[in-house]
Design an enzyme around this catalytic site. Sequence first.
Site, PDB file in Angstrom:
ATOM      1  N   GLU A 206      68.420  45.095 -24.768  1.00  0.00           N
ATOM      2  CA  GLU A 206      68.741  44.658 -23.407  1.00  0.00           C
ATOM      3  C   GLU A 206      69.136  43.191 -23.322  1.00  0.00           C
ATOM      4  O   GLU A 206      70.004  42.802 -22.555  1.00  0.00           O
ATOM      5  CB  GLU A 206      67.558  44.924 -22.466  1.00  0.00           C
TER       6      GLU A 206
ATOM      7  N   GLU B   9      62.607  53.405 -24.849  1.00  0.00           N
ATOM      8  CA  GLU B   9      61.489  53.404 -23.895  1.00  0.00           C
ATOM      9  C   GLU B   9      61.064  54.835 -23.556  1.00  0.00           C
ATOM     10  O   GLU B   9      59.883  55.118 -23.395  1.00  0.00           O
ATOM     11  CB  GLU B   9      61.882  52.627 -22.628  1.00  0.00           C
TER      12      GLU B   9
HETATM   13  C1  3H9 Z   1      68.698  49.687 -20.601  1.00  0.00           C
HETATM   14  O1  3H9 Z   1      68.474  50.670 -21.241  1.00  0.00           O
HETATM   15  C2  3H9 Z   1      67.774  49.159 -19.527  1.00  0.00           C
HETATM   16  C3  3H9 Z   1      66.379  49.781 -19.571  1.00  0.00           C
HETATM   17  O2  3H9 Z   1      65.518  48.978 -20.317  1.00  0.00           O
HETATM   18  C4  3H9 Z   1      65.764  49.825 -18.192  1.00  0.00           C
HETATM   19  C5  3H9 Z   1      66.318  50.782 -17.233  1.00  0.00           C
HETATM   20  C6  3H9 Z   1      65.522  50.845 -15.929  1.00  0.00           C
HETATM   21  N1  3H9 Z   1      75.843  52.928 -20.707  1.00  0.00           N
HETATM   22  O3  3H9 Z   1      80.043  51.503 -28.271  1.00  0.00           O
HETATM   23  P1  3H9 Z   1      80.803  52.753 -28.382  1.00  0.00           P
HETATM   24  C7  3H9 Z   1      79.830  54.012 -23.738  1.00  0.00           C
HETATM   25  S1  3H9 Z   1      70.105  48.788 -20.804  1.00  0.00           S
HETATM   26  C8  3H9 Z   1      77.097  53.302 -20.390  1.00  0.00           C
HETATM   27  O4  3H9 Z   1      82.274  52.676 -28.455  1.00  0.00           O
HETATM   28  P2  3H9 Z   1      79.595  53.204 -30.943  1.00  0.00           P
HETATM   29  C9  3H9 Z   1      80.809  52.961 -24.210  1.00  0.00           C
HETATM   30  O5  3H9 Z   1      81.226  52.136 -23.165  1.00  0.00           O
HETATM   31  C10 3H9 Z   1      71.004  49.662 -22.030  1.00  0.00           C
HETATM   32  N2  3H9 Z   1      78.062  53.534 -21.296  1.00  0.00           N
HETATM   33  O6  3H9 Z   1      80.265  53.653 -29.580  1.00  0.00           O
HETATM   34  C11 3H9 Z   1      81.912  53.822 -24.751  1.00  0.00           C
HETATM   35  O7  3H9 Z   1      82.659  54.302 -23.666  1.00  0.00           O
HETATM   36  P3  3H9 Z   1      84.233  54.503 -23.765  1.00  0.00           P
HETATM   37  C12 3H9 Z   1      70.458  49.401 -23.398  1.00  0.00           C
HETATM   38  C13 3H9 Z   1      77.736  53.363 -22.561  1.00  0.00           C
HETATM   39  O8  3H9 Z   1      79.285  54.432 -31.670  1.00  0.00           O
HETATM   40  C14 3H9 Z   1      81.168  55.001 -25.364  1.00  0.00           C
HETATM   41  O9  3H9 Z   1      79.898  55.016 -24.716  1.00  0.00           O
HETATM   42  N3  3H9 Z   1      71.348  50.017 -24.364  1.00  0.00           N
HETATM   43  C15 3H9 Z   1      76.463  52.972 -22.961  1.00  0.00           C
HETATM   44  O10 3H9 Z   1      80.405  52.144 -31.600  1.00  0.00           O
HETATM   45  C16 3H9 Z   1      80.955  54.896 -26.848  1.00  0.00           C
HETATM   46  O11 3H9 Z   1      80.360  53.636 -27.142  1.00  0.00           O
HETATM   47  C17 3H9 Z   1      72.357  49.336 -24.893  1.00  0.00           C
HETATM   48  O12 3H9 Z   1      72.565  48.165 -24.613  1.00  0.00           O
HETATM   49  C18 3H9 Z   1      75.486  52.745 -21.963  1.00  0.00           C
HETATM   50  N4  3H9 Z   1      74.236  52.373 -22.274  1.00  0.00           N
HETATM   51  O13 3H9 Z   1      78.230  52.476 -30.535  1.00  0.00           O
HETATM   52  C19 3H9 Z   1      73.224  50.096 -25.863  1.00  0.00           C
HETATM   53  N5  3H9 Z   1      76.427  52.869 -24.315  1.00  0.00           N
HETATM   54  O14 3H9 Z   1      84.422  55.551 -24.835  1.00  0.00           O
HETATM   55  C20 3H9 Z   1      74.666  49.916 -25.548  1.00  0.00           C
HETATM   56  C21 3H9 Z   1      77.647  53.219 -24.729  1.00  0.00           C
HETATM   57  O15 3H9 Z   1      84.635  54.901 -22.409  1.00  0.00           O
HETATM   58  N6  3H9 Z   1      75.527  50.712 -26.411  1.00  0.00           N
HETATM   59  N7  3H9 Z   1      78.453  53.516 -23.687  1.00  0.00           N
HETATM   60  O16 3H9 Z   1      84.755  53.160 -24.180  1.00  0.00           O
HETATM   61  C22 3H9 Z   1      75.799  50.354 -27.689  1.00  0.00           C
HETATM   62  O17 3H9 Z   1      75.317  49.375 -28.202  1.00  0.00           O
HETATM   63  C23 3H9 Z   1      76.772  51.223 -28.441  1.00  0.00           C
HETATM   64  O18 3H9 Z   1      77.548  51.910 -27.496  1.00  0.00           O
HETATM   65  C24 3H9 Z   1      76.128  52.245 -29.380  1.00  0.00           C
HETATM   66  C25 3H9 Z   1      77.209  53.203 -29.941  1.00  0.00           C
HETATM   67  C26 3H9 Z   1      75.475  51.467 -30.531  1.00  0.00           C
HETATM   68  C27 3H9 Z   1      75.118  53.081 -28.671  1.00  0.00           C
END
Ligand code: 3H9
Length: 704
Positions: A128, A108
């Site tokens: 999301e 976004e």
């Molecule tokens: C959003 O954006 C809402 C908006 O539309 C509106 C806002 C107003 N937040 O997965 P990994 C942490 S909703 C906090 O092991 P990978 C994760 O917990 C969001 N923490 O790595 C981990 O921590 P730890 C939309 C996050 O390489 C570390 O980062 N976005 C977030 O296998 C490493 O992550 C999503 O839904 C986060 N957003 O995969 C994406 N993301 O080391 C969610 C990650 O302490 N994230 N962490 O365990 C993912 O899908 C995967 O993390 C990603 C990387 C593909 C990015």
Amino acid sequence: MSERELVRFESVDGIGVITIDNPPVNALSPGVPEGITAAIDRGNADPGVRAMVLIGAGRSFIAGADIRQFGKAPSRPANARRHYDVTDDSPKPVVAAIHGYALGGGLETALACHYRVAVPSAKVGLPEVQIGILPGAGGTQRLPRLIGPKAALDMIVSGRHLPAEEAHRLGIIDEVVPEAQLRDAAIAFARRVADKRPLPRIRDNDEKLAEGTADLFEATRKSIARRARNQRAPYACIEAVEAACTLPFDEGCARERKLFEEQVNSDEARALRYAFFAEREAAKLPHIPREIELRPIKTAAVVGAGTMGGGIAMSFADYGYPVKITDATQEALDRGMARIRSNYETSVKRGSLAAEEMEKRLARIEPVLGYDKIADCDVVIEAVFEQISVKEEVWKEIDAAMKPGALLYTNTSGIDIDIMANVTKRPQDVAGTHFFAPANVMKLFEVVQGTKSAPDVIASAMDLGRKIGKVSGLAGNTDGFVANRSRAPFSTEMVIMLEEGALPEQVDKVMVDFGYPVGPFVVSDISGLDIGYDTRKRRAAQYPNYRKLPIADRIVEAGRLGQKNGKGWYRYEPGDRTPHPDPEVARIIKETAAELGIAQHSFTDDEILKRMLFASVNEACKILDEGKALRASDVDVMWLYGFGFPRYRGGLMFWADTIGVREVYNQIAAWHQRYGERWAPSPLLRRLADAGTPLREAKAERLR
Ligand code: 3H9
């Protein structure tokens, strides 16, 4: 950390480079949006800056809003300027430079920029919906304007990540730039567009919205009806895109915001956020140092070319590993290879795999005869027939053949892995890696720690699971390990309820309504009823107090083996897998119950659900109390990925918490009085109930 460190601004020959530096994934945590706003303001105020580049430090652009902040009080006043609006309004062009991930609020942010460039390995998406919400920062309004409502709906409702190339084709990315030159290429791009006016602002372009007809939205709703049952978020996503097509931009954004606010604290969103973090937690092993050196895996071998072994070999091949597969005879190998080919061909026919890709994968699987041919592989997974004597013989051969340091894993689901380890002269190199059928499809990868398994052997197994696209969870060495042991009481209870007057179709309906993709009796028919029959006989011989299941036994003894012979808990028409309730099954149930002298009563749906799931909650508590699982949340992850438990309910233990630990305990204690020993409450459950501690927080002190 101060805001200035989270977002840096530097001027590079007339281009303002704004770098977001919030490891590990540059989530939009408090301070980051403010930092971006301040940096854009600064660039606009500086007469020496002609255009700006927004880029992420480390391994990603921006992975989205900080999910940990959801459900907490907002860190900023509601009327604070949003960095999306500030970016979009900027009188100087802003170029998003994307590597790693641009997800959710990250994409976004990029859509609020005037241009987007990305490296080939980058992924973009609005995922999301997978955490029970919808994009809340203009994504549902800008994306349909950029790529059309149809493509936008596909992305937003599925939440899938798109590779840069596909995003480029769709028009999300303006230019794909060489992998290692993102920063320089983005600066060069910014220079090229610095003086171009008017600025391309997505919000101003409504041309593509005409495609968003009422029919399109209706058809999309229909297409997700089954998959999205009991959920609200996918529908909220559709509603928001519909608003983009019917309302002016600002009003559409307000509508999106309202839907977002309604959804973000819903039970669905809470459960899905929990599942997201539970999955990541499961990968962490508190008893093994994080920096432990893993044993490298470049080549793999599978012993046993049966259904399971074939599926395991496919799992390796699917993720690029060369894998050798061996069996006792050439015929067994040929059969195994033919099955592998036929499985791949089915995927090609369905359109989920390209024929060319199938050939590549098949070429990675090499059938070989003789253990000497697999000796130099880095890892071997044994998947032979589940009989101790057979396993022991095979393990002697594996021990004799494999090179020193090879990882030796067994895919047993029911045999004590120490037995296999102790056949070898290197029990420290042995551990369990329990795949779930079909092994190339199911995501759960249960790693089983034997008494002597070395820490690096366990850590390497956990890592291997991830590398072949699975979700790893650690289990102690206990009968059935964690996943199957915790599920066993569920399977027992469902058959016991038949003795008391329930029918398979009623139980299945309750579980499908709850959210399972198929009911448990249909699942049994798919797997085949003879396996359970043999296991029950074995268990009955092993454990004097074993609760026999006469109805299940009689069904098999009546020649009903499941879908493979057209009759099991249901009957099936030839060539069709639709289950039909069968009066003969009802008769067997009734007659057996009468012989056992068990009174019949009618069941409410609630009673069926709780009888099955509470039985497993109690068992999971026993497993944790015995130190055979590390965390209740690991059990939840196993249920999500091993048994199709509905993700939007978080997992078994999370779901039980929505009822309340005290109530769960009281019900189990009452059933203990009524039904006897099998319902004896776990001491841990009692302690949690007394302390009012949620089940999902239960942990073992250490793995035993
Ligand atoms: C959003 O954006 C809402 C908006 O539309 C509106 C806002 C107003 N937040 O997965 P990994 C942490 S909703 C906090 O092991 P990978 C994760 O917990 C969001 N923490 O790595 C981990 O921590 P730890 C939309 C996050 O390489 C570390 O980062 N976005 C977030 O296998 C490493 O992550 C999503 O839904 C986060 N957003 O995969 C994406 N993301 O080391 C969610 C990650 O302490 N994230 N962490 O365990 C993912 O899908 C995967 O993390 C990603 C990387 C593909 C990015």
